[in-house]
Design a protein around this motif. Structure first.
Motif, PDB file in Angstrom:
ATOM      1  N   TYR A 258       0.763  -1.240   0.060  1.00  0.00           N
ATOM      2  CA  TYR A 258      -0.028   0.006  -0.131  1.00  0.00           C
ATOM      3  C   TYR A 258       0.898   1.201   0.167  1.00  0.00           C
ATOM      4  O   TYR A 258       2.007   1.219   0.616  1.00  0.00           O
TER       5      TYR A 258
ATOM      6  N   TYR B 199       0.304   5.374   0.983  1.00  0.00           N
ATOM      7  CA  TYR B 199      -0.203   6.503   1.706  1.00  0.00           C
ATOM      8  C   TYR B 199       0.639   7.721   1.532  1.00  0.00           C
ATOM      9  O   TYR B 199       1.803   7.615   1.398  1.00  0.00           O
TER      10      TYR B 199
ATOM     11  N   ARG C  68       0.714  11.699   3.697  1.00  0.00           N
ATOM     12  CA  ARG C  68       0.284  12.507   4.822  1.00  0.00           C
ATOM     13  C   ARG C  68       0.779  14.095   4.359  1.00  0.00           C
ATOM     14  O   ARG C  68       1.978  14.013   4.435  1.00  0.00           O
TER      15      ARG C  68
ATOM     16  N   PHE D 127       4.202   7.216   2.784  1.00  0.00           N
ATOM     17  CA  PHE D 127       4.265   6.093   3.617  1.00  0.00           C
ATOM     18  C   PHE D 127       3.721   5.016   2.661  1.00  0.00           C
ATOM     19  O   PHE D 127       3.040   4.703   1.858  1.00  0.00           O
TER      20      PHE D 127
ATOM     21  N   PHE E 150       4.088  -0.453   8.479  1.00  0.00           N
ATOM     22  CA  PHE E 150       4.601   0.380   7.680  1.00  0.00           C
ATOM     23  C   PHE E 150       6.150   0.759   7.598  1.00  0.00           C
ATOM     24  O   PHE E 150       6.733   0.520   8.618  1.00  0.00           O
ATOM     25  N   GLY E 151       6.453   1.406   6.768  1.00  0.00           N
ATOM     26  CA  GLY E 151       7.936   1.973   6.533  1.00  0.00           C
ATOM     27  C   GLY E 151       7.880   3.321   7.402  1.00  0.00           C
ATOM     28  O   GLY E 151       6.802   3.762   7.789  1.00  0.00           O
ATOM     29  N   ALA E 152       9.073   3.669   7.430  1.00  0.00           N
ATOM     30  CA  ALA E 152       9.334   5.276   8.225  1.00  0.00           C
ATOM     31  C   ALA E 152       9.109   6.108   7.124  1.00  0.00           C
ATOM     32  O   ALA E 152       8.950   7.306   7.754  1.00  0.00           O
TER      33      ALA E 152
ATOM     34  N   GLY F  51       9.325  10.806  13.161  1.00  0.00           N
ATOM     35  CA  GLY F  51      10.111  10.484  11.880  1.00  0.00           C
ATOM     36  C   GLY F  51       9.955   8.791  11.550  1.00  0.00           C
ATOM     37  O   GLY F  51      10.727   8.241  10.908  1.00  0.00           O
ATOM     38  N   ARG F  52       9.089   8.242  12.179  1.00  0.00           N
ATOM     39  CA  ARG F  52       8.812   6.661  12.040  1.00  0.00           C
ATOM     40  C   ARG F  52       7.231   6.594  11.551  1.00  0.00           C
ATOM     41  O   ARG F  52       6.413   7.556  11.516  1.00  0.00           O
ATOM     42  N   GLY F  53       7.102   5.457  10.957  1.00  0.00           N
ATOM     43  CA  GLY F  53       5.599   5.124  10.158  1.00  0.00           C
ATOM     44  C   GLY F  53       4.852   4.612  11.404  1.00  0.00           C
ATOM     45  O   GLY F  53       5.290   4.208  12.728  1.00  0.00           O
ATOM     46  N   PRO F  54       3.483   4.580  11.115  1.00  0.00           N
ATOM     47  CA  PRO F  54       2.679   4.111  12.340  1.00  0.00           C
ATOM     48  C   PRO F  54       2.959   2.691  12.556  1.00  0.00           C
ATOM     49  O   PRO F  54       3.339   1.912  11.717  1.00  0.00           O
ATOM     50  N   VAL F  55       2.837   2.134  13.768  1.00  0.00           N
ATOM     51  CA  VAL F  55       2.957   0.791  14.225  1.00  0.00           C
ATOM     52  C   VAL F  55       1.645   0.400  14.806  1.00  0.00           C
ATOM     53  O   VAL F  55       1.004   0.818  16.056  1.00  0.00           O
TER      54      VAL F  55
ATOM     55  N   ILE G  23      -9.036  -1.451   3.831  1.00  0.00           N
ATOM     56  CA  ILE G  23      -8.087  -0.103   3.507  1.00  0.00           C
ATOM     57  C   ILE G  23      -8.546   0.711   4.673  1.00  0.00           C
ATOM     58  O   ILE G  23      -9.812   1.133   4.802  1.00  0.00           O
TER      59      ILE G  23
END
Lengths: 114, 113
Positions: free
Chosen positions: A33, A35, A37, A91, A105-107, B41-45, B100
């Motif tokens: 996916y 995304y 922001r 993302f 998710f990636g950073a 600086g990170r993605g959601p967890v 989604i």
């Protein structure tokens, strides 16, 4: 096990230029996916791949955005030509087949269009 | 129109107290609701998922409730620690959809030692 990796972490380009973002999902994850922001807003869905096929691209803003996932492994998201409003954090996430509701998710890639 | 609302003001609490974050939604028929944690600086967890027919879910110090009548979910962190400081995102997936998630803007939690 490596997580979702995105490259670059930050990109600064001028309006009208082209930028390509890359995402390497977790190995074996069929679902990928994208995304985005935008500052001050919520994370919004762009596109969903199942293996190499686009399952849902209803969130893609316009035809300046092109996503590919050749071979069903990594994916690229190209913006051409970039506009100021494309700035934001992009993302990528991946999930296993049969467990789509748990996404990793990636950073993110922070894109700044000047 | 569909909306997911989370308190935009940061929640400041003292270490050891219970933090409670709220997620309200309108014009959705959610199949399930998720909570994520995001650090700068990170993605959601992903933290927890609760389905429409479940009232409560727990995982260690985390508890989520889901009230489809009130259209609200509450996220609790008990015995909070400074390491719990982060932004917490609520996300909904609708019935009949493709899983989604639609995200709220998140609430920042700051736990003071």
């Amino acid at each position: 096990e490596a997580g979702v990796t995105q490259f670059p972490s930050h990109s600064v380009i001028e309006k009208g230029q082209t930028v390509t973002l890359r995402c390497d999902p977790i190995s074996g994850h069929d679902n990928l996916y994208w995304y985005r922001r935008v500052m001050g807003k919520e994370i919004k869905f762009l596109l969903h791949f199942v293996k190499e096929s686009k399952q849902d691209e209803s969130g893609m803003p316009n035809n300046r955005f092109l996503a590919e996932r050749t071979g069903g492994t990594y994916s690229t998201l190209k913006v051409q030509p970039a506009e100021l409003e494309d700035s934001g954090v992009y993302f990528c996430a991946s999930s296993q087949a049969g467990a789509q509701n748990i996404q990793y998710f990636g950073a993110g890639t922070r894109l700044s269009v000047l | 129109s569909q909306k997911i609302e989370q308190n935009s003001e940061a929640l400041n609490i003292q270490e050891g107290k219970t933090a409670t974050l709220t997620c309200n939604y309108t014009n959705y028929s959610p199949a399930y609701l998720q909570w994520y944690r995001q650090d700068p600086g990170r993605g959601p967890v992903f933290l927890l998922l609760i389905r429409e027919n479940e009232k409560e879910k727990r995982k260690e110090r985390l508890k989520v409730t889901f009230d489809t009548t009130l259209k609200q979910s509450l996220f609790h962190i008990t015995a909070s620690q400074p390491a719990d400081s982060a932004t917490y995102l609520c996300a909904l997936a609708v019935s009949g959809g493709s899983y989604i998630p639609t995200f709220g803007r998140g609430t920042s939690l700051i736990v003071h030692p």
